[in-house]
Design a protein around this motif. Structure first.
Motif: not given
Length: 525
Positions: A251-276
């Protein structure tokens, strides 16, 4: 329900070529759940819970029956305003199974937008949370229902299980039927509704998977509002599910939130808009707090990614960058995974299908043979008209879609986006490309980010205003210094900004794009 059909000769060709296969969205989940090698895999996960394909299929069956029990009938339109949660995927596939038509609203939409969308769609129901991010969505849904006669049912997405019923047979949709209604990506006014069929959209999903190398090992993180076209299908959550991979929702794309899920779920791919992408890059350059080493591919799309930022993303995040240029109306372009680095950092890719047709025209609609022009397109997944005939001027007389984007081609044939037609400033008859000036401003050491908009002027017609976020808020650049810098960069005198406004952050649209409309409104105010 049949909508905006392609001319019969086009539809016949697309079927003969195997592009339109007769699949429906419900077929995808049923097949994955029934596959002994896939059914027990995690299909979708958020910060709170996860479901396997088999579990998701069972819940979708029961929810679809519950929706039928509410009196909803096949082809009824249902407006969704659901954040990035597992419940979003459950609801969407339950609507597909019940042969209902999702209308993809965004959590950031408010009364004026939702009333317009609900009326245009003839929505009979709204699905939303009671509250989200401190906002009362239940009261909003009630306000919309009071103003839109067709809306008779409000559903709380936080309480879906109360609707569960014994599964029933809903029959099968036809692949040429209306599958759902998306919203046009414009940042002004009430969005137009985009009718998509199972045939055309699933071709887009399958072809995206091929170009982006999505497999059953892909773990895709949806950082953007998932009702938006980019995180839904390019290749997005539908691409991951089509391949039998895993969808992770934040629900939040900020590194402090999203990166927890990257680490926990071993995410391989994502999409971002330029400001993000800029926020993620700058955070990583300062040192990542979480282990994001599983990331392999980061896509950037939704708006033109500045070249200087594109060059930093890969090294900062330890990934390969893929630029994406596309639209909910159809055409999607990707840089290829084997493109040279300079092409990846400076272009927005090539059409994903060899059946995509592109042409460039000038402001009068005449062909452009060299240099930038307005992009028009048609193909097997580009619509031939908006819902109920709205926005007819967005289509040429021969049915080609007028994208409104100004582009040219690199030597390798990739698109280089030069902005929207409305982003060009007509300064006394001389056209100033906002994108070109922004690129120059971003090389200034005192500028962290920059956006250029037009300002009405009684003498010149329009003048240029550069909004800049300073690298050092205590020492922001001034107009004279900016003009000297841009002039030294070799731009013509009439391309220099007439005004510079320092700002802490750019206002955004509901899908995370910078809102030039709001920036122009700040000048008017």
């Amino acid at each position: 329900m049949k909508v905006s059909p392609w001319p019969p000769e086009y539809a016949d060709r697309y079927r003969a070529l195997g592009l339109w296969t007769g699949e429906t969205f419900d077929d995808i989940l049923r097949r994955r759940a029934a596959d002994s090698a896939v059914g027990s895999r995690v299909a979708v996960v958020d910060i709170h819970r996860k479901l396997t394909y088999a579990e998701l299929d069972e819940r979708v069956d029961r929810l679809a029956a519950g929706l039928h029990g509410l009196g909803l009938q096949p082809d009824d339109r249902v407006l969704l305003q659901i954040p990035n949660r597992v419940a979003y995927v459950e609801t969407v596939f339950a609507l597909f199974r019940a042969r209902l038509v999702p209308v993809f609203g965004l959590p950031a939409h408010r009364e004026a937008e939702l009333v317009g969308i609900a009326r245009s769609a003839g929505a009979v129901a709204i699905v939303s949370p009671a509250t989200h991010d401190g906002f009362d969505h239940r009261a909003l849904a009630e306000t919309v229902a009071a103003q839109v006669e067709s809306v008779r049912t409000l559903i709380d997405v936080d309480d879906l299980e109360s609707l569960f019923a014994e599964p029933i047979d809903h029959g099968s949709a036809d692949s040429s039927d209306l599958a759902f209604l998306q919203l046009s990506g414009g940042s002004t006014g009430i969005p137009k509704l985009i009718p998509r069929t199972h045939d055309d959209y699933l071709y887009s999903v399958r072809r995206s998977n091929e170009v982006c190398a999505v497999t059953d090992q892909t773990v895709y993180l949806a950082t953007l509002p998932v009702a938006h076209n980019f995180p839904m299908s390019s290749p997005g959550i539908l691409g991951a599910m089509y391949a039998g991979g895993t969808v992770v929702l934040t629900e939040s794309p900020t590194p402090s939130v999203a990166w927890q899920l990257v680490e926990r779920e071993r995410v391989t791919m994502t999409g971002l808009v330029p400001p993000l992408a800029r926020l993620w890059t700058e955070t990583a350059e300062r040192g990542a707090e979480f282990d994001i080493s599983s990331l392999e591919t980061v896509q950037v799309g939704g708006a033109r990614c500045p070249d200087e930022l594109a060059a930093r993303i890969g090294p900062a995040l330890g990934v390969r960058l893929q630029q994406v240029f596309g639209m909910a109306e159809g055409l999607v372009c990707y840089t290829r995974l084997d493109d040279p680095l300079d092409e990846v950092c400076t272009t927005q890719g090539a059409p994903m299908s060899d059946q995509d047709q592109l042409r460039l025209v000038d402001e009068n609609g005449d062909p452009v043979t060299s240099g930038p022009g307005f992009l028009e397109t048609q193909g097997p997944y580009t619509i031939r008209g908006y819902w109920q005939g709205a926005g007819a001027d967005s289509f040429a007389p021969d049915g080609w879609y007028r994208t409104g984007d100004v582009v040219e081609f690199s030597d390798r044939g990739n698109l280089v986006v030069r902005g929207r037609g409305g982003d060009r400033v007509n300064r006394g008859g001389e056209k100033v490309s906002a994108e070109q000036l922004e690129e120059q401003l971003l090389t200034h050491p005192g500028v962290r980010d920059a956006i250029v908009v037009a300002v009405a002027d009684a003498y010149l017609g329009e003048r240029t205003c550069a909004y800049v976020i300073p690298a050092d808020p205590e020492d922001p650049p001034n107009l004279a210094g900016i003009r000297r810098f841009v002039r030294a960069g070799g731009l013509a005198e009439w391309k220099l900004p007439d005004t510079v406004k320092v700002i802490e952050e750019f206002p955004e649209t509901g899908v995370g794009k910078v809102s030039r409309k709001k920036l122009r409104a700040l000048l008017a105010g």
